[in-house]
Motif scaffolding. Structure first.
Motif, mmCIF file in Angstrom:
data_model
loop_
_atom_site.group_PDB
_atom_site.id
_atom_site.type_symbol
_atom_site.label_atom_id
_atom_site.label_comp_id
_atom_site.label_asym_id
_atom_site.label_seq_id
_atom_site.Cartn_x
_atom_site.Cartn_y
_atom_site.Cartn_z
ATOM 1 N N HIS A 9 15.192 -35.784 5.435
ATOM 2 C CA HIS A 9 16.510 -36.426 5.527
ATOM 3 C C HIS A 9 16.694 -36.953 6.947
ATOM 4 O O HIS A 9 16.811 -36.174 7.890
ATOM 5 N N HIS A 11 17.965 -40.767 9.445
ATOM 6 C CA HIS A 11 18.564 -42.118 9.473
ATOM 7 C C HIS A 11 18.071 -42.945 10.652
ATOM 8 O O HIS A 11 17.883 -42.416 11.750
ATOM 9 N N HIS A 41 21.468 -44.497 4.636
ATOM 10 C CA HIS A 41 22.570 -44.589 3.675
ATOM 11 C C HIS A 41 22.457 -45.879 2.854
ATOM 12 O O HIS A 41 22.485 -46.984 3.421
ATOM 13 N N GLU A 66 19.832 -42.267 1.036
ATOM 14 C CA GLU A 66 20.947 -41.339 0.772
ATOM 15 C C GLU A 66 22.088 -42.148 0.156
ATOM 16 O O GLU A 66 22.655 -43.020 0.811
ATOM 17 N N ASP A 249 18.921 -34.329 8.678
ATOM 18 C CA ASP A 249 19.977 -35.340 8.695
ATOM 19 C C ASP A 249 20.072 -35.958 10.087
ATOM 20 O O ASP A 249 21.154 -36.201 10.612
ATOM 21 N N HIS A 251 20.342 -38.377 13.072
ATOM 22 C CA HIS A 251 20.936 -39.693 13.332
ATOM 23 C C HIS A 251 20.651 -40.172 14.751
ATOM 24 O O HIS A 251 20.473 -41.362 14.979
HETATM 25 MN MN MN Z 1 22.437 -38.216 6.000
#
Ligand code: MN
Ligand code: AMP
Ligand code: MN
Ligand code: MN
Length: 278
Positions: A9, A11, A41, A66, A249, A251
């Motif tokens: 996961h 981005h 996303h 996602e 996740d 970023h």
């Molecule tokens: Mn995410």
């Protein structure tokens, strides 16, 4: 044999991350990740570049995205893994999400303008550079213009439910999203399940609906989960016969608590989502 380290996961700047797909992959490799999913996303535009970078770095890249889903008045995130990024149905679905984000963005912008924050829609679009528009871009705009001290503050002051620029969105339901994911041959995973602040009975309801719609996984090991939450999700995973996933996740390197590769271990009781991967 060297250890296999999964982070499923993350981005890039094609959605609300800050690094290019290449830089995300290189950072994953540096941090010791050997199987890495880029999951922007509602978008797979970074996958081709990320795959090239992964080849060069000698790690495995899992193509993902996602997807924002509407369920019982809540916004749920579904991470789709191993999708065929050329599948027409998936691409059409993601294009519709991009449009929903623009429509929502205009309303968020109007809300912020009323709050005296200037032309936030134009500002956020400029920051998003024509790519997927997310609330984080509004957050960056608000920080840049001095209306918030940092992004969490911008969310708290303006962008979360109950705040002046929060805008509910009619995201597609789980059944519809599952059609896109299935068409693209992917596996669907509920992202960061502890982040939605659902009651236990609502969370169980979500898992039942998700499972019934063909969903396969639960992100048990999320960087944002506490040790207790990981255990709780592991139990639910077994109860609903879901496969466990793991992701940071990631970023932004400045957000050290979700740095890439910073993924807790999946409890031994769970069957990992990568069980049948080669
Ligand atoms: Mn995410
Ligand atoms: P969106 O998909 O545009 O509604 O934005 C959701 C994204 O905003 C998440 O993926 C996070 O990157 C970020 N986010 C959500 N809530 C917060 C928060 N409270 N503080 C900072 N960032 C947040
Ligand atoms: Mn995000
Ligand atoms: Mn999410």
């Amino acid at each position: 044999m060297a250890d296999v380290v999964y982070d499923l996961h993350s981005h890039s700047y094609l959605s609300d991350g800050v690094l290019s797909p290449t830089d995300v992959v290189n950072r994953a490799a540096e941090k010791g990740v050997t199987v890495h999913a880029l999951t922007d996303h509602d978008c797979v535009d970074g996958i081709a570049e990320a795959s090239e970078a992964a080849k060069a770095a000698g790690i495995k890249l899992i193509p993902g995205t996602e997807i924002s889903v509407g369920w019982a008045n809540a916004e749920i995130h579904v991470v789709a893994l191993n999708v065929d990024v050329n599948n027409a149905q998936l691409l059409e679905g993601l294009e519709s999400q991009k449009q929903r984000r623009l429509t929502r963005g205009k309303i968020i912008g109007e809300g912020l303008q009323k709050q005296g924050c200037g032309d936030a829609y134009a500002g956020a679009r400029e920051i998003a550079q024509g790519e997927i528009l997310g609330r984080v871009h509004f957050g960056r705009y608000l920080v840049q213009e001095g209306h918030a001290k940092d992004i969490p503050h911008a969310f708290k002051k303006y962008l979360i439910k109950g705040k002046p620029a929060y805008t509910p969105t009619s995201w597609p339901d789980i059944e519809e999203i599952m059609q896109w994911v299935n068409a693209a041959g992917g596996q669907a995973v509920i992202a960061h399940p502890a982040r939605y602040k659902l009651t236990m009975s609502k969370l169980r309801h979500l898992l039942r609906d998700f499972k019934e719609a063909g969903g396969q996984g639960l992100e048990v090991a999320a960087a944002s989960h506490s040790v207790d939450q990981i255990q709780q999700m592991a139990n639910l995973c077994n109860e609903y016969q879901l496969l466990a996933s793991a992701g940071s996740d990631f970023h932004d390197p400045a957000m050290t608590w979700t740095d890439i590769g910073r993924v807790p271990a999946i409890p031994k009781q769970c069957v990992p989502i990568w069980r049948d991967w080669d």
